[in-house]
Design a protein around this motif. Structure first.
Motif, PDB file in Angstrom:
ATOM      1  N   GLY A 140       0.817  -1.209   0.000  1.00  0.00           N
ATOM      2  CA  GLY A 140       0.000   0.000   0.000  1.00  0.00           C
ATOM      3  C   GLY A 140       0.848   1.254   0.000  1.00  0.00           C
ATOM      4  O   GLY A 140       1.845   1.341   0.706  1.00  0.00           O
ATOM      5  N   GLY A 141       0.433   2.235  -0.799  1.00  0.00           N
ATOM      6  CA  GLY A 141       1.131   3.513  -0.846  1.00  0.00           C
ATOM      7  C   GLY A 141       2.439   3.432  -1.597  1.00  0.00           C
ATOM      8  O   GLY A 141       3.001   2.354  -1.809  1.00  0.00           O
ATOM      9  N   GLU A 185      -0.045  20.921  14.830  1.00  0.00           N
ATOM     10  CA  GLU A 185       1.253  20.913  15.509  1.00  0.00           C
ATOM     11  C   GLU A 185       2.000  19.616  15.245  1.00  0.00           C
ATOM     12  O   GLU A 185       3.200  19.628  14.949  1.00  0.00           O
ATOM     13  CB  GLU A 185       1.058  21.074  17.010  1.00  0.00           C
ATOM     14  CG  GLU A 185       2.358  21.022  17.808  1.00  0.00           C
ATOM     15  CD  GLU A 185       2.130  20.799  19.285  1.00  0.00           C
ATOM     16  OE1 GLU A 185       2.044  21.808  19.999  1.00  0.00           O
ATOM     17  OE2 GLU A 185       2.022  19.632  19.717  1.00  0.00           O
ATOM     18  N   SER A 186       1.288  18.481  15.316  1.00  0.00           N
ATOM     19  CA  SER A 186       1.944  17.182  15.207  1.00  0.00           C
ATOM     20  C   SER A 186       1.058  16.212  14.428  1.00  0.00           C
ATOM     21  O   SER A 186      -0.166  16.237  14.545  1.00  0.00           O
ATOM     22  CB  SER A 186       2.218  16.592  16.596  1.00  0.00           C
ATOM     23  OG  SER A 186       2.928  17.511  17.403  1.00  0.00           O
ATOM     24  N   SER A 187       1.701  15.355  13.626  1.00  0.00           N
ATOM     25  CA  SER A 187       0.948  14.354  12.870  1.00  0.00           C
ATOM     26  C   SER A 187       1.862  13.200  12.502  1.00  0.00           C
ATOM     27  O   SER A 187       3.091  13.290  12.613  1.00  0.00           O
ATOM     28  CB  SER A 187       0.368  14.961  11.587  1.00  0.00           C
ATOM     29  OG  SER A 187       1.389  15.143  10.619  1.00  0.00           O
ATOM     30  N   THR A 188       1.245  12.134  12.034  1.00  0.00           N
ATOM     31  CA  THR A 188       2.011  11.020  11.492  1.00  0.00           C
ATOM     32  C   THR A 188       1.228  10.405  10.338  1.00  0.00           C
ATOM     33  O   THR A 188      -0.005  10.452  10.317  1.00  0.00           O
ATOM     34  CB  THR A 188       2.312   9.961  12.576  1.00  0.00           C
ATOM     35  OG1 THR A 188       3.117   8.922  12.017  1.00  0.00           O
ATOM     36  CG2 THR A 188       1.057   9.390  13.168  1.00  0.00           C
ATOM     37  N   ASN A 189       1.944   9.858   9.370  1.00  0.00           N
ATOM     38  CA  ASN A 189       1.329   9.276   8.179  1.00  0.00           C
ATOM     39  C   ASN A 189       1.933   7.904   7.915  1.00  0.00           C
ATOM     40  O   ASN A 189       3.136   7.779   7.677  1.00  0.00           O
ATOM     41  CB  ASN A 189       1.597  10.182   6.966  1.00  0.00           C
ATOM     42  CG  ASN A 189       1.110   9.575   5.665  1.00  0.00           C
ATOM     43  OD1 ASN A 189      -0.059   9.250   5.530  1.00  0.00           O
ATOM     44  ND2 ASN A 189       2.006   9.405   4.704  1.00  0.00           N
ATOM     45  N   LEU A 190       1.090   6.866   7.992  1.00  0.00           N
ATOM     46  CA  LEU A 190       1.517   5.516   7.602  1.00  0.00           C
ATOM     47  C   LEU A 190       1.439   5.456   6.076  1.00  0.00           C
ATOM     48  O   LEU A 190       0.425   5.101   5.496  1.00  0.00           O
ATOM     49  CB  LEU A 190       0.623   4.453   8.255  1.00  0.00           C
ATOM     50  CG  LEU A 190       0.892   3.002   7.848  1.00  0.00           C
ATOM     51  CD1 LEU A 190       2.344   2.615   8.079  1.00  0.00           C
ATOM     52  CD2 LEU A 190      -0.053   2.063   8.585  1.00  0.00           C
ATOM     53  N   GLY A 191       2.545   5.843   5.428  1.00  0.00           N
ATOM     54  CA  GLY A 191       2.511   6.104   4.000  1.00  0.00           C
ATOM     55  C   GLY A 191       2.745   4.911   3.104  1.00  0.00           C
ATOM     56  O   GLY A 191       2.198   4.838   2.010  1.00  0.00           O
ATOM     57  N   VAL A 192       3.573   3.952   3.546  1.00  0.00           N
ATOM     58  CA  VAL A 192       3.950   2.851   2.665  1.00  0.00           C
ATOM     59  C   VAL A 192       3.963   1.535   3.442  1.00  0.00           C
ATOM     60  O   VAL A 192       4.512   1.469   4.553  1.00  0.00           O
ATOM     61  CB  VAL A 192       5.353   3.072   2.042  1.00  0.00           C
ATOM     62  CG1 VAL A 192       5.690   1.935   1.082  1.00  0.00           C
ATOM     63  CG2 VAL A 192       5.426   4.406   1.309  1.00  0.00           C
ATOM     64  N   VAL A 193       3.378   0.512   2.848  1.00  0.00           N
ATOM     65  CA  VAL A 193       3.487  -0.857   3.367  1.00  0.00           C
ATOM     66  C   VAL A 193       3.938  -1.748   2.214  1.00  0.00           C
ATOM     67  O   VAL A 193       3.331  -1.722   1.140  1.00  0.00           O
ATOM     68  CB  VAL A 193       2.144  -1.370   3.933  1.00  0.00           C
ATOM     69  CG1 VAL A 193       2.302  -2.790   4.453  1.00  0.00           C
ATOM     70  CG2 VAL A 193       1.639  -0.446   5.030  1.00  0.00           C
TER      71      VAL A 193
END
Length: 488
Positions: free
Chosen positions: A252-253, A345-353
């Motif tokens: 994914g991604g 202010e803060s974030s996270t991205n599960l971009g690639v699997v």
């Protein structure tokens, strides 16, 4: 305004944008574009430096009357995010982009456009090529790998510069002055795979998530768009809870800094369960379309029989840990700024699997404008990996760009904008990684701002840039350079 590409190429900025669009320049594939910039400078007898990271620094003396003005560093990056839809035939390693005009917007054809940050490169080349634009001494630096690691900016030798003023051209909103940005870090969680033989009576199906909007994982993270990897994890959890099945592959991604639009898994199921699973697919289509009706109206989940690449599948333990990783690895906004209304202010991205022969790899991009919060989020990622028996790698750490209320170059750009347009310029901060933070750490006393034209859907195949805005922003940029003689 412009009806065709030939007419558009009559403008120096779009001429050079067209030229660099012929050169593949995805992150880590920048040798050709870097060499092009070196040749460009050499042909104009400009001082040029190409370092080991393929960054290019080009220097041009001041025009007459500006010899005493302070040296200005102009900065952008040469690489672009290479995204396309799955059924699009395009080789980003070799093929030129196919530009097209729709209305007053410039697009590529079914791929990312690379206006992020090709517009900065085009501005720089048009400025260096001109003999009739007044300006102070210029040090133009075009970096590599901004879209992936920022290793280009991190590798730049500060001794190459005299300037203490930095104009970054990597912003995406005309009429807005960017003065602060988030820091970030890349986290890679790796789950070792234990393989086992599939059952003889099972058939192979592919589960696919498609039709999501995606977008830049910093700029668009507050839009609450669906993440295909997270959606796939939810469905797979439901699937293995109700049916006896196994997983062979999860993908994914494409990029850590792009919200993933598509994901798929190869599953082994019993033939007698096919009809019931098809009914479940219908249920989940309704769930996702209801949840994402505003942000991702085109979302869909499909289920189709496919050929198997082998008879090996994840062990039950590996399967459960892979799905748990999809569910537990955070995604989205983690906190809003209390100082600037509406700013993430803060974030996270599960971009690639991705699935390899030996492991499932989960790549996340963590961002925060507060260093200690970024550190906490990394600790959280390490804890999840530890609980699930996964390895973890943390790299590509780049600093935040703190707001400087006493910035003189900020004042210059605000005054120039009001003089030119008769209205106040909006001063903003952004939840994305901008190289200004790296240069500020490297060059003590550096004063920085960032500008750019209106861009839309960056990091997606729908990326486009406003032609009138690009020209307007160019003219404002030149107006401000001209004003430096009286301001400093």
């Amino acid at each position: 305004m412009y009806s065709n590409l030939e007419e558009l190429a009559g403008h120096p900025v779009f001429y050079y944008f067209g030229e660099i669009s012929k050169i593949p320049r995805g992150s880590s594939n920048e040798k050709a574009i870097s060499d092009y910039l070196v040749r460009f400078a050499q042909q104009r007898n400009l001082e040029v430096i190409q370092d080991e990271a393929l960054n290019v620094i080009m220097k041009k003396p001041a025009t007459a009357g500006y010899e005493s003005s302070p040296t200005v560093i102009i900065q952008g990056h040469m690489d672009m995010v290479c995204e396309k839809n799955k059924d699009t035939v395009h080789d980003f390693e070799n093929d030129p982009l196919q530009l097209r005009i729709i209305g007053d917007m410039l697009y590529a054809t079914d791929t990312t456009l690379g206006a992020d940050n090709g517009i900065a490169v085009a501005y720089a080349l048009a400025l260096l090529d001109a003999n009739d634009i007044p300006h102070p001494p210029l040090e133009i630096v075009i970096t590599t790998e901004e879209e992936t690691t920022m290793n280009g900016a991190l590798a730049v030798d500060a001794d190459h510069f005299k300037g203490k003023i930095l104009i970054n051209i990597d912003s995406e909103e005309d009429g807005k002055l960017l003065v602060s940005s988030a820091g970030g870090v890349r986290v890679e969680q790796t789950l070792p795979i234990r393989w086992e033989d599939a059952l003889d009576d099972q058939v192979v199906y592919r589960v696919s998530i498609k039709g999501l909007s995606g977008g830049h994982s910093g700029i668009s993270i507050d839009k609450e768009r669906g993440n295909s990897n997270k959606l796939l994890g939810r469905f797979l959890r439901d699937l293995i809870t109700e049916f006896s099945c196994f997983i062979q592959n999860i993908q994914g991604g494409l990029k850590g800094n792009a919200i993933p639009r598509e994901a798929e898994a190869t599953v082994f199921i019993h033939p007698n369960d096919v009809h019931k699973i098809e009914e479940k697919i219908t249920e989940w289509n309704e769930i996702f379309q209801t949840e994402l009706q505003s942000s991702d109206p085109g979302v869909s989940i499909s289920f189709e029989q496919t050929a198997s690449i082998s008879s090996q599948v994840f062990s039950k333990d590996t399967m459960h840990k892979a799905i748990s990783s999809l569910l537990l690895i955070p995604h989205g906004v983690q906190g809003m700024s209390m100082g600037i209304k509406g700013l993430v202010e803060s974030s996270t991205n599960l971009g690639v699997v991705t699935t390899t022969d030996s492991e499932v790899i989960f790549v996340s991009e963590i961002r925060s404008s507060v260093k200690s919060v970024k550190s906490y989020m990394v600790t959280q990622a390490k804890t999840i990996a530890e609980i699930l028996g996964c390895g973890i790698t943390v790299d590509s750490d780049y600093p935040e760009w703190p707001y400087n209320p006493n910035s003189k170059v900020k004042q210059l750009f605000e005054e120039a904008y009001k003089e030119k347009y008769g209205t106040e310029m909006e001063v903003i901060a952004v939840h994305a990684g901008i190289e200004c933070g790296v240069f500020i750490e490297k060059i003590p006393g550096l004063d920085a701002v960032s500008i750019g034209p209106d861009m839309f859907h960056v990091h997606t195949p729908e990326e486009h840039v406003s032609i009138p805005s690009t020209i307007n922003n160019w003219e404002y940029f030149l107006y401000t350079l001209k004003k430096m003689k009286e301001f400093y």
